[in-house]
Design a protein around this motif. Structure first.
Motif, mmCIF file in Angstrom:
data_model
loop_
_atom_site.group_PDB
_atom_site.id
_atom_site.type_symbol
_atom_site.label_atom_id
_atom_site.label_comp_id
_atom_site.label_asym_id
_atom_site.label_seq_id
_atom_site.Cartn_x
_atom_site.Cartn_y
_atom_site.Cartn_z
ATOM 1 N N UNK A 146 0.999 -1.138 -0.064
ATOM 2 C CA UNK A 146 -0.090 -0.152 0.006
ATOM 3 C C UNK A 146 0.976 1.165 0.045
ATOM 4 N N UNK A 147 1.819 1.217 0.718
ATOM 5 C CA UNK A 147 2.867 2.330 0.708
ATOM 6 C C UNK A 147 3.844 2.399 -0.456
ATOM 7 N N UNK A 148 3.679 1.341 -1.318
ATOM 8 C CA UNK A 148 4.456 1.371 -2.523
ATOM 9 C C UNK A 148 5.900 1.334 -2.102
ATOM 10 N N UNK A 149 6.361 0.371 -1.239
ATOM 11 C CA UNK A 149 7.714 -0.055 -0.901
ATOM 12 C C UNK A 149 8.346 -1.062 -1.332
ATOM 13 N N UNK A 150 7.608 -1.786 -1.893
ATOM 14 C CA UNK A 150 8.206 -3.029 -2.462
ATOM 15 C C UNK A 150 9.196 -2.899 -3.618
ATOM 16 N N UNK A 151 10.334 -3.599 -3.705
ATOM 17 C CA UNK A 151 11.111 -3.577 -4.780
ATOM 18 C C UNK A 151 10.395 -3.903 -6.120
ATOM 19 N N UNK A 152 10.379 -2.942 -6.995
ATOM 20 C CA UNK A 152 10.168 -3.445 -8.455
ATOM 21 C C UNK A 152 11.293 -4.108 -9.224
ATOM 22 N N UNK A 153 10.852 -5.166 -9.578
ATOM 23 C CA UNK A 153 12.006 -6.029 -10.389
ATOM 24 C C UNK A 153 11.652 -5.673 -11.829
ATOM 25 N N UNK A 154 11.647 -4.415 -12.293
ATOM 26 C CA UNK A 154 11.263 -3.785 -13.614
ATOM 27 C C UNK A 154 12.723 -3.631 -14.115
ATOM 28 N N UNK A 155 13.183 -4.691 -14.844
ATOM 29 C CA UNK A 155 14.623 -4.626 -15.122
ATOM 30 C C UNK A 155 14.768 -3.322 -16.292
ATOM 31 N N UNK A 156 13.729 -3.118 -17.136
ATOM 32 C CA UNK A 156 13.977 -1.967 -18.197
ATOM 33 C C UNK A 156 14.098 -0.592 -17.394
ATOM 34 N N UNK A 157 13.400 -0.423 -16.627
ATOM 35 C CA UNK A 157 13.248 0.901 -15.759
ATOM 36 C C UNK A 157 14.709 0.927 -15.039
ATOM 37 N N UNK A 158 15.071 -0.102 -14.383
ATOM 38 C CA UNK A 158 16.530 0.086 -13.621
ATOM 39 C C UNK A 158 17.598 0.402 -14.738
ATOM 40 N N UNK A 159 17.189 -0.136 -16.087
ATOM 41 C CA UNK A 159 18.458 -0.234 -16.749
ATOM 42 C C UNK A 159 18.542 1.349 -17.511
#
Ligand code: ADP
Ligand code: MG
Length: 487
Positions: A420-433
């Protein structure tokens, strides 16, 4: 050839035994229902018994016996299941009965020991001769009035145990480690608050010297009423030198009782053996012998908590915790009970230890509170630790955002709250890249340095990418991604 020019001067060894008085933290006094608490105004906590009025009869407080036995068990003593009280007769204004009720012939505990670890790692075992029960005296105050001395009897009848060690102590350091251990133990066992400034723990130090290698004891002097560990050390250092110089100059030690002057750091005679009181001890006819049944003793044994030394060893052996971390946990009863409550729910106990000993303790210290006072259940905390271990959230975000939210009482389910607090790690490799490319572009000079071998700057890149990802990125993954790009 030795360069020692003083070959004729014998080396001396210090020998000491301590008599440690511990004020028990019971609600009421040892022989009456008067409050035993500290800090009341003068003569507030008194009754016929505390005043020693004729005909007033003492009645033993059971909690006192329990606490003394707990201490005896922790110090590996034999519990004297049939013990009794004696009268120690002397006259003083703060002793209205004209005698102190104590134990002389049959103390409640006998023949124990305590193991110590000195700062250089040496192990020492110090024998415990006995532990006896007694009542405290009142307090005379000579500095409140020009003409009169005042007497406050609040302390009269407050329960004490006196722990008497064997003359096994050989240095001021040993004495100081011993007292530090005793203070920890009385607190751990909830026997006393162990507060030396308030007089809950005070000690008399018996000190003698002898030539190194000798097996006979020298004549001892007893320094009375030392109220801090530091003063015990100072008194020992002073006495060691005083006695040594006296002996070397041909004098003889006279058995005596000494006062310690904390300002000067010196001792001075109170009385010699010839002047010693004759206390005319005899069994107190007002009190029946104390009988501790086998059943009660078993019950008390079963109620003993694990002791700090044993907990330390277990944490190291079973969970691979480092010595320093194990000691911290074992000695902090509050943190330890939270640890125990959390242990079953965490996937990696070692992470739990790291959390508690590191950031959690730092936070508690900063706020000056105990973990039991914060609004966080063991189950919630275990969930946080697991989320970090599972790389669902970074430790930093957990510490700075999730824990504070939980402590404010937001939400029961930790995962749901983190989501809910939007704290989870997002495994969005594209974004990280994309973030990684941005960072490498921005720090072109550092990239050059990296390529020339200055690998340390990688940390900077990782930090910057995580910042762009608002903390919701796993540092290891980011690091791997960057390394790949930098090849
Ligand atoms: P007392 O009953 O006269 O006080 P104890 O034999 O009970 O004498 O000893 C009191 C304390 O003195 C104990 O802690 C003991 O270890 C210590 N002690 C006894 N002999 C010596 C000595 N020669 N040097 C230092 N301490 C000693
Ligand atoms: Mg004594």
């Amino acid at each position: 050839m030795s360069t020692n020019t003083n070959l004729d001067v014998p080396e001396f060894e210090l020998v000491s035994g301590l008599e440690i008085h511990v004020q028990l933290n019971t609600k009421s006094k040892i022989f009456s229902s008067d409050s035993a608490s500290f800090g009341a105004s003068g003569n507030e906590h008194i009754s016929a018994v505390s005043l020693g009025l004729p005909g007033a009869l003492p009645k033993l407080n059971k909690a006192v016996v329990e606490k003394a036995v707990r201490m005896g068990l922790a110090l590996n003593c034999t519990i004297n299941q049939l013990n009794y009280f004696d009268r120690k007769n002397y006259f003083y204004a703060d002793l209205p009965k004209g005698y102190q009720i104590t134990q002389d012939n049959e103390p409640i505990c006998k023949n124990g020991y305590i193991d110590l670890t000195l700062s250089d790692g040496t192990e020492r075992r110090i024998g415990i001769n006995r532990i006896h029960l007694e009542e405290d005296a009142g307090k005379s105050m000579h500095d409140q009035d020009e003409q009169y001395s005042f007497v406050d009897l609040n302390r009269a009848g407050v329960p004490l145990i006196e722990i008497v060690t064997e003359p096994d102590i050989r240095s001021a350091e040993e004495a100081s480690v011993l007292l530090t251990e005793m203070r920890k133990l009385v607190r751990h066992l909830n026997v006393s608050d162990g507060n030396m400034e308030e007089g809950s723990l005070r000690c008399d130090a018996n000190i003698s010297i002898r030539e190194a290698g000798s097996t006979e004891f020298g004549t001892r002097c007893e320094v009375k009423n030392l109220n801090s560990i530091r003063n015990v050390r100072r008194a020992m250092d002073f006495e060691y030198i005083r006695q040594k110089e006296l002996v070397l100059s041909g004098g003889a030690i006279v058995q005596s009782t000494l006062n310690f002057d904390a300002e000067q750091g010196t001792t001075s005679p109170m009385r010699t053996k010839e002047m010693a009181n004759d206390y005319r001890y005899f069994p107190d006819p007002d009190l029946p012998p104390v009988s501790i049944s086998d059943e009660w003793l078993l019950e008390l044994k079963a109620g003993m908590p694990a002791l700090p030394r044993a907990i330390t060893e277990q944490l190291m052996k079973d969970l691979g915790v480092s010595l320093s971390d194990a000691v911290i946990l074992a000695e902090d009863t509050d943190l330890l009970s939270f640890f125990n409550a959390t242990l079953l729910d965490v996937k990696t106990p070692k992470s739990l230890v790291n959390w508690l000993v590191g950031p959690v303790r730092a936070m508690l210290n900063e706020k000056g509170i105990l973990i039991k006072d914060i609004n966080l259940t063991a189950t919630q905390f275990a969930a946080v630790v697991n989320l970090v271990d599972d790389k669902k959230i970074t430790q930093q975000v957990a510490l700075q955002q999730l824990l504070p939210a939980l402590m404010k009482g937001d939400g029961g389910n930790v995962f749901a709250l983190a989501e809910e607090m939007n704290l989870l790690i997002e495994d969005n490799v594209d974004e990280l890249s994309v973030f990684a490319d941005q960072v490498l572009e921005k720090y072109a000079a550092q990239v050059q340095a990296y390529k020339k071998g200055k690998k340390g700057v990688l940390g900077l890149f990782v930090g910057e990418v995580i910042k762009l990802a608002k903390g919701k990125a796993d540092p290891q993954k980011v690091s791997a991604l960057l390394e790949e790009k930098l090849k």
